[in-house]
Design a protein around this motif. Structure first.
Motif, PDB file in Angstrom:
ATOM      1  N   SER A 366     -34.052 -11.080 -10.631  1.00 18.25           N
ATOM      2  CA  SER A 366     -32.946 -10.888  -9.673  1.00 18.25           C
ATOM      3  C   SER A 366     -33.341 -10.046  -8.469  1.00 18.25           C
ATOM      4  O   SER A 366     -32.665  -9.081  -8.105  1.00 18.25           O
ATOM      5  CB  SER A 366     -31.743 -10.238 -10.385  1.00 18.25           C
ATOM      6  N   GLY A 367     -34.445 -10.412  -7.846  1.00 17.67           N
ATOM      7  CA  GLY A 367     -34.894  -9.688  -6.654  1.00 17.67           C
ATOM      8  C   GLY A 367     -35.920  -8.620  -6.983  1.00 17.67           C
ATOM      9  O   GLY A 367     -35.988  -7.596  -6.296  1.00 17.67           O
ATOM     10  N   LEU A 368     -36.725  -8.858  -8.011  1.00 15.45           N
ATOM     11  CA  LEU A 368     -37.801  -7.926  -8.422  1.00 15.45           C
ATOM     12  C   LEU A 368     -37.242  -6.522  -8.689  1.00 15.45           C
ATOM     13  O   LEU A 368     -37.733  -5.520  -8.168  1.00 15.45           O
ATOM     14  CB  LEU A 368     -38.902  -7.867  -7.349  1.00 15.45           C
ATOM     15  N   LYS A 369     -36.224  -6.457  -9.523  1.00 11.97           N
ATOM     16  CA  LYS A 369     -35.590  -5.173  -9.834  1.00 11.97           C
ATOM     17  C   LYS A 369     -36.525  -4.202 -10.539  1.00 11.97           C
ATOM     18  O   LYS A 369     -36.272  -2.993 -10.545  1.00 11.97           O
ATOM     19  CB  LYS A 369     -34.343  -5.402 -10.701  1.00 11.97           C
ATOM     20  N   TRP A 370     -37.589  -4.727 -11.134  1.00 11.71           N
ATOM     21  CA  TRP A 370     -38.525  -3.851 -11.851  1.00 11.71           C
ATOM     22  C   TRP A 370     -39.144  -2.805 -10.933  1.00 11.71           C
ATOM     23  O   TRP A 370     -39.713  -1.815 -11.403  1.00 11.71           O
ATOM     24  CB  TRP A 370     -39.624  -4.684 -12.503  1.00 11.71           C
ATOM     25  N   ARG A 371     -39.022  -2.975  -9.631  1.00 12.21           N
ATOM     26  CA  ARG A 371     -39.589  -1.997  -8.688  1.00 12.21           C
ATOM     27  C   ARG A 371     -38.848  -0.662  -8.716  1.00 12.21           C
ATOM     28  O   ARG A 371     -39.358   0.342  -8.229  1.00 12.21           O
ATOM     29  CB  ARG A 371     -39.547  -2.558  -7.259  1.00 12.21           C
ATOM     30  N   PHE A 372     -37.607  -0.650  -9.249  1.00 13.01           N
ATOM     31  CA  PHE A 372     -36.766   0.546  -9.200  1.00 13.01           C
ATOM     32  C   PHE A 372     -36.295   0.930 -10.591  1.00 13.01           C
ATOM     33  O   PHE A 372     -36.267   0.095 -11.501  1.00 13.01           O
ATOM     34  CB  PHE A 372     -35.552   0.285  -8.292  1.00 13.01           C
ATOM     35  N   ASP A 373     -35.877   2.202 -10.748  1.00 13.18           N
ATOM     36  CA  ASP A 373     -35.327   2.636 -12.033  1.00 13.18           C
ATOM     37  C   ASP A 373     -33.843   2.285 -12.098  1.00 13.18           C
ATOM     38  O   ASP A 373     -33.264   1.739 -11.156  1.00 13.18           O
ATOM     39  CB  ASP A 373     -35.559   4.135 -12.256  1.00 13.18           C
ATOM     40  N   GLY A 374     -33.206   2.604 -13.229  1.00 14.21           N
ATOM     41  CA  GLY A 374     -31.822   2.211 -13.458  1.00 14.21           C
ATOM     42  C   GLY A 374     -30.864   2.771 -12.428  1.00 14.21           C
ATOM     43  O   GLY A 374     -29.987   2.058 -11.918  1.00 14.21           O
ATOM     44  N   ARG A 375     -30.994   4.061 -12.103  1.00 14.15           N
ATOM     45  CA  ARG A 375     -30.101   4.684 -11.121  1.00 14.15           C
ATOM     46  C   ARG A 375     -30.272   4.036  -9.755  1.00 14.15           C
ATOM     47  O   ARG A 375     -29.284   3.734  -9.062  1.00 14.15           O
ATOM     48  CB  ARG A 375     -30.385   6.181 -11.029  1.00 14.15           C
ATOM     49  N   GLN A 376     -31.522   3.825  -9.346  1.00 15.45           N
ATOM     50  CA  GLN A 376     -31.773   3.208  -8.047  1.00 15.45           C
ATOM     51  C   GLN A 376     -31.164   1.814  -7.970  1.00 15.45           C
ATOM     52  O   GLN A 376     -30.578   1.436  -6.956  1.00 15.45           O
ATOM     53  CB  GLN A 376     -33.275   3.146  -7.780  1.00 15.45           C
ATOM     54  N   ASN A 377     -31.302   1.041  -9.024  1.00 15.60           N
ATOM     55  CA  ASN A 377     -30.741  -0.311  -9.022  1.00 15.60           C
ATOM     56  C   ASN A 377     -29.222  -0.300  -8.967  1.00 15.60           C
ATOM     57  O   ASN A 377     -28.613  -1.165  -8.316  1.00 15.60           O
ATOM     58  CB  ASN A 377     -31.217  -1.086 -10.257  1.00 15.60           C
ATOM     59  N   ARG A 378     -28.587   0.673  -9.619  1.00 12.04           N
ATOM     60  CA  ARG A 378     -27.129   0.765  -9.541  1.00 12.04           C
ATOM     61  C   ARG A 378     -26.683   1.064  -8.117  1.00 12.04           C
ATOM     62  O   ARG A 378     -25.749   0.458  -7.596  1.00 12.04           O
ATOM     63  CB  ARG A 378     -26.616   1.855 -10.503  1.00 12.04           C
ATOM     64  N   ILE A 379     -27.348   2.021  -7.494  1.00 14.02           N
ATOM     65  CA  ILE A 379     -26.999   2.376  -6.117  1.00 14.02           C
ATOM     66  C   ILE A 379     -27.322   1.218  -5.170  1.00 14.02           C
ATOM     67  O   ILE A 379     -26.570   0.934  -4.236  1.00 14.02           O
ATOM     68  CB  ILE A 379     -27.737   3.658  -5.699  1.00 14.02           C
ATOM     69  N   ALA A 380     -28.426   0.531  -5.425  1.00 11.11           N
ATOM     70  CA  ALA A 380     -28.862  -0.558  -4.545  1.00 11.11           C
ATOM     71  C   ALA A 380     -27.855  -1.700  -4.488  1.00 11.11           C
ATOM     72  O   ALA A 380     -27.783  -2.421  -3.482  1.00 11.11           O
ATOM     73  CB  ALA A 380     -30.222  -1.086  -4.982  1.00 11.11           C
ATOM     74  N   THR A 381     -27.049  -1.869  -5.547  1.00 14.38           N
ATOM     75  CA  THR A 381     -26.069  -2.966  -5.522  1.00 14.38           C
ATOM     76  C   THR A 381     -25.037  -2.780  -4.417  1.00 14.38           C
ATOM     77  O   THR A 381     -24.439  -3.750  -3.946  1.00 14.38           O
ATOM     78  CB  THR A 381     -25.329  -3.079  -6.871  1.00 14.38           C
ATOM     79  N   TYR A 382     -24.849  -1.542  -3.960  1.00 12.08           N
ATOM     80  CA  TYR A 382     -23.849  -1.278  -2.927  1.00 12.08           C
ATOM     81  C   TYR A 382     -24.303  -1.744  -1.551  1.00 12.08           C
ATOM     82  O   TYR A 382     -23.514  -1.720  -0.598  1.00 12.08           O
ATOM     83  CB  TYR A 382     -23.484   0.211  -2.903  1.00 12.08           C
ATOM     84  N   ILE A 383     -25.546  -2.184  -1.442  1.00 14.31           N
ATOM     85  CA  ILE A 383     -26.015  -2.722  -0.170  1.00 14.31           C
ATOM     86  C   ILE A 383     -25.285  -4.029   0.155  1.00 14.31           C
ATOM     87  O   ILE A 383     -25.196  -4.454   1.310  1.00 14.31           O
ATOM     88  CB  ILE A 383     -27.550  -2.944  -0.197  1.00 14.31           C
ATOM     89  N   SER A 384     -24.720  -4.680  -0.899  1.00 16.75           N
ATOM     90  CA  SER A 384     -23.996  -5.944  -0.725  1.00 16.75           C
ATOM     91  C   SER A 384     -22.487  -5.757  -0.878  1.00 16.75           C
ATOM     92  O   SER A 384     -21.756  -6.712  -1.114  1.00 16.75           O
ATOM     93  CB  SER A 384     -24.496  -6.968  -1.754  1.00 16.75           C
ATOM     94  N   TYR A 385     -22.047  -4.542  -0.732  1.00 17.99           N
ATOM     95  CA  TYR A 385     -20.630  -4.198  -0.907  1.00 17.99           C
ATOM     96  C   TYR A 385     -19.783  -4.863   0.178  1.00 17.99           C
ATOM     97  O   TYR A 385     -20.140  -4.862   1.352  1.00 17.99           O
ATOM     98  CB  TYR A 385     -20.493  -2.678  -0.802  1.00 17.99           C
ATOM     99  N   HIS A 386     -18.666  -5.455  -0.212  1.00 22.94           N
ATOM    100  CA  HIS A 386     -17.788  -6.140   0.745  1.00 22.94           C
ATOM    101  C   HIS A 386     -16.615  -5.233   1.084  1.00 22.94           C
ATOM    102  O   HIS A 386     -15.516  -5.362   0.533  1.00 22.94           O
ATOM    103  CB  HIS A 386     -17.310  -7.471   0.167  1.00 22.94           C
ATOM    104  N   GLY A 387     -16.844  -4.330   2.009  1.00 20.98           N
ATOM    105  CA  GLY A 387     -15.823  -3.357   2.358  1.00 20.98           C
ATOM    106  C   GLY A 387     -14.597  -3.969   3.005  1.00 20.98           C
ATOM    107  O   GLY A 387     -13.468  -3.517   2.768  1.00 20.98           O
ATOM    108  N   ASP A 388     -14.784  -5.011   3.825  1.00 20.92           N
ATOM    109  CA  ASP A 388     -13.651  -5.589   4.549  1.00 20.92           C
ATOM    110  C   ASP A 388     -12.545  -6.040   3.601  1.00 20.92           C
ATOM    111  O   ASP A 388     -11.352  -5.914   3.912  1.00 20.92           O
ATOM    112  CB  ASP A 388     -14.112  -6.777   5.403  1.00 20.92           C
ATOM    113  N   GLU A 389     -12.933  -6.583   2.460  1.00 24.60           N
ATOM    114  CA  GLU A 389     -11.942  -7.028   1.491  1.00 24.60           C
ATOM    115  C   GLU A 389     -11.089  -5.851   1.000  1.00 24.60           C
ATOM    116  O   GLU A 389      -9.887  -5.999   0.761  1.00 24.60           O
ATOM    117  CB  GLU A 389     -12.633  -7.693   0.302  1.00 24.60           C
TER     118      GLU A 389
END
Length: 609
Positions: A366-389
């Motif tokens: 899912s986008g080479l998630k192995w590059r980051f640890d668990g906390r980083q991956n959780r925070i990284a998901t917010y890069i696709s956050y849909h604020g307008d909704e």
């Protein structure tokens, strides 16, 4: 066609306008019109070649596309390979998945449609898309699919006036472009139907140049008019100009005027000097490489760029563009005659195969998630956050052109509760989730429009002027609210009109509250938290403009006798800003609140309200 150095000069004007605009150099805020200059040049050159070959009976579709492959594919392929490798290191997982889609779009020449669906060309999210600039290549390739057949059919008919038909075609397509702009500006910006007339202008220039022998005085006049018609939009246009449509006429007609002079006159000679022709020769490669440099700086250089930094990035782009031209484009062109159609189409197949392979690779984990640890991956998901909704897009928060504001839902006055009205742009809209959660004893009203700060400014035009004029005249003057909150992504130029704006809004409320700039960062906060951690965010990555404006706005509010809230002071204590709550970033991009961030901020305002 015979080589003309002034055409390389026009290419230089085009590419330098675009590049300097993208790097944010003052005086080039309309530099995006450089793409339109390229389109007219392409229309002129391609039409001239096809007309020559059609009239001599030598036109071959296979040969035409062989030449296009040799011209476009090698440098594009080299850039895509490097971008895929760099992106695999610097992009967060969701961004890397998106890069796979971008590579497919660039390789199969539908990236204009891809970005129409996924990116605002002038929006902040564009600076994380390595291949955004390939939208124009896709438009051009789509033109190459349609144009040769139209032009050959056109020339087979000897009874019609070619100039007349060409002029009617261009005028009709200009009107279509203006119509498309009026109903969906993003579609018109990206898609070929709204742009094909620009290539047609280049074709008309071919007929003018060949059918009329211009005298020296006319050539000088046309060239100067053309040069001014290009330079004035580069200087005077900005992101607020409704574009393309009629606004694209000056740079396109200006380019055609210079092309029609056949290299004669002062303007043509001026842009034929060695510096311009150098940039013209490397223009394609420079265009390919400058935007990945912009994106890399945005996603991995976590400091605000000053003028020196912009110059350094420009030089890096020129060096990369030159290397690509010298060691990729030139060797292939020298060997062009040895590359037959079969070999050319096989080489094109390699590009398509690479794009498919790249998509397969980036989709691993899912986008080479192995590059980051668990906390980083959780925070990284917010890069696709849909604020307008979350901010009530499509009803109380107008985001897209053509969306209607639902006044019945968003401005429903209560007789039982005190009414709080939030007005402004997206930096006002992101207050809604928090106010709804924390101030349930109040009736929360919302009138927000993306990109429209709540200013009384007669210089404004377009959607913002219409939104606030209708709002002020048709509703606010007859509906006084208990508390009116003004918020926006404030800019330095707003300070001159802000006092008058405050005086105007004070008439319609018992209490006016001005909210200052939020902490803003050079890149998305989730990215900063993943790569740099919390402590360094405040020290190196905050935008200075927000910090600069905060005390100025506080002073203006005090002098006008209204309440002022400083988000920077509330978020940042003892040299450190609160950036996350329980591994949830309080902002999902450079400055907009997540729901959690909005609720946390609203909770800080209890004593003020």
């Amino acid at each position: 066609m015979k080589y003309r150095s002034d055409i390389d000069g026009l290419r230089a004007l085009a590419v330098l306008s675009v590049v300097l605009f993208h790097f944010g150099f003052p005086g080039f805020y309309g530099g995006y019109v450089g793409v339109d200059i390229f389109f007219v040049i392409s229309g002129y050159l391609i039409s001239g070649i096809i007309i020559d070959e059609a009239e001599s009976g030598k036109f071959s579709v296979v040969e035409f596309y062989r030449r296009r492959i040799i011209r476009i594919f090698p440098a594009l392929f080299a850039m895509l390979v490097i971008v895929a490798l760099v992106g695999s290191y610097v992009l967060l997982p969701d961004e890397l998945l998106d890069l796979g889609g971008q590579i497919l779009g660039a390789s199969f020449f539908y990236s204009n449609a891809y970005f129409f669906k996924t990116a605002n060309y002038f929006g902040g999210d564009a600076h994380a898309k390595f291949l955004l600039h390939t939208w124009s290549l896709s438009v051009e390739e789509q033109f190459y699919i349609v144009w040769p057949f139209l032009l050959v059919l056109f020339h087979k008919n000897r009874t019609i006036s070619k100039k007349g038909i060409a002029a009617v075609f261009v005028i009709s397509c200009i009107l279509l472009s203006q119509y498309l702009v009026s109903i969906d500006q993003s579609f018109a910006f990206y898609m070929m139907p709204a742009r094909i007339w620009e290539f047609g202008v280049g074709a008309v220039a071919v007929y003018v140049a060949r059918g009329n022998k211009l005298d020296d005085r006319t050539s000088v006049f046309l060239g100067l008019v053309g040069l001014l018609a290009i330079l004035i939009p580069v200087k005077m246009y900005n992101e607020q100009v409704v574009f393309p449509g009629f606004s694209a006429l000056p740079p396109c007609i200006g380019t055609a005027c210079i092309l029609a002079t056949n290299g004669r006159g002062f303007a043509s000679k001026f842009i034929s000097n060695d510096i311009f022709t150098f940039f013209g020769k490397i223009s394609y490669s420079l265009y390919l490489w400058h935007w990945p440099v912009v994106v890399f700086a945005s996603v991995f250089y976590f400091h605000e760029l000053n003028l020196v930094g912009k110059v350094v990035l420009f030089v890096i782009s020129v060096v990369l563009g030159y290397l690509s031209w010298r060691f990729v484009e030139q060797p292939v062109r020298v060997s062009a005659k040895k590359i037959n159609a079969k070999l050319a189409f096989k080489s094109a197949g390699l590009l398509f195969a690479f794009s498919l392979l790249a998509v397969l690779v980036v989709n691993q984990d899912s986008g080479l998630k192995w590059r980051f640890d668990g906390r980083q991956n959780r925070i990284a998901t917010y890069i696709s956050y849909h604020g307008d909704e979350k901010y009530r897009e499509g009803s109380c928060f107008v985001v897209q052109k053509g969306e209607s504001f639902d006044a019945k839902r968003c401005l429903s006055i209560s007789d039982k509760k005190k009414n709080i009205l939030i007005i402004g742009d997206s930096h006002a809209a992101h207050l809604w989730p928090g106010f709804k959660e924390k101030f349930s004893d109040y009736n929360i009203l919302q009138a927000t429009h993306t990109g429209c700060r709540p200013l009384i400014d007669n210089r404004k035009h377009g959607d913002c002027e219409e939104f606030y004029n209708v709002f002020l005249h048709d509703w606010l003057k007859s509906n006084k609210v208990d508390i009116l909150i003004m918020a926006g992504r404030w800019a330095r130029q707003d300070m001159s009109i802000l006092p008058a704006t405050i005086n105007e809004y004070k008439k319609y409320t018992d209490k006016l509250i001005l909210i200052g700039p939020v902490p803003q960062y050079v890149s998305s906060l989730p990215r900063l938290l993943v790569w740099k951690g919390d402590e360094a965010v405040l020290n190196t990555s905050m935008l200075k403009d927000a910090i600069f404006l905060d005390p100025q706005m506080a002073n203006i509010a005090e002098k006008r006798g209204v309440s002022y809230i400083s988000p920077i002071s509330l978020w940042c204590k003892n040299g450190k800003c609160l950036t996350e709550i329980d591994n949830v970033p309080v902002q999902f991009d450079y400055g907009h609140y997540t729901v959690e961030g909005s609720i946390e901020f609203a909770g800080m305002l209890n004593s003020i309200l």
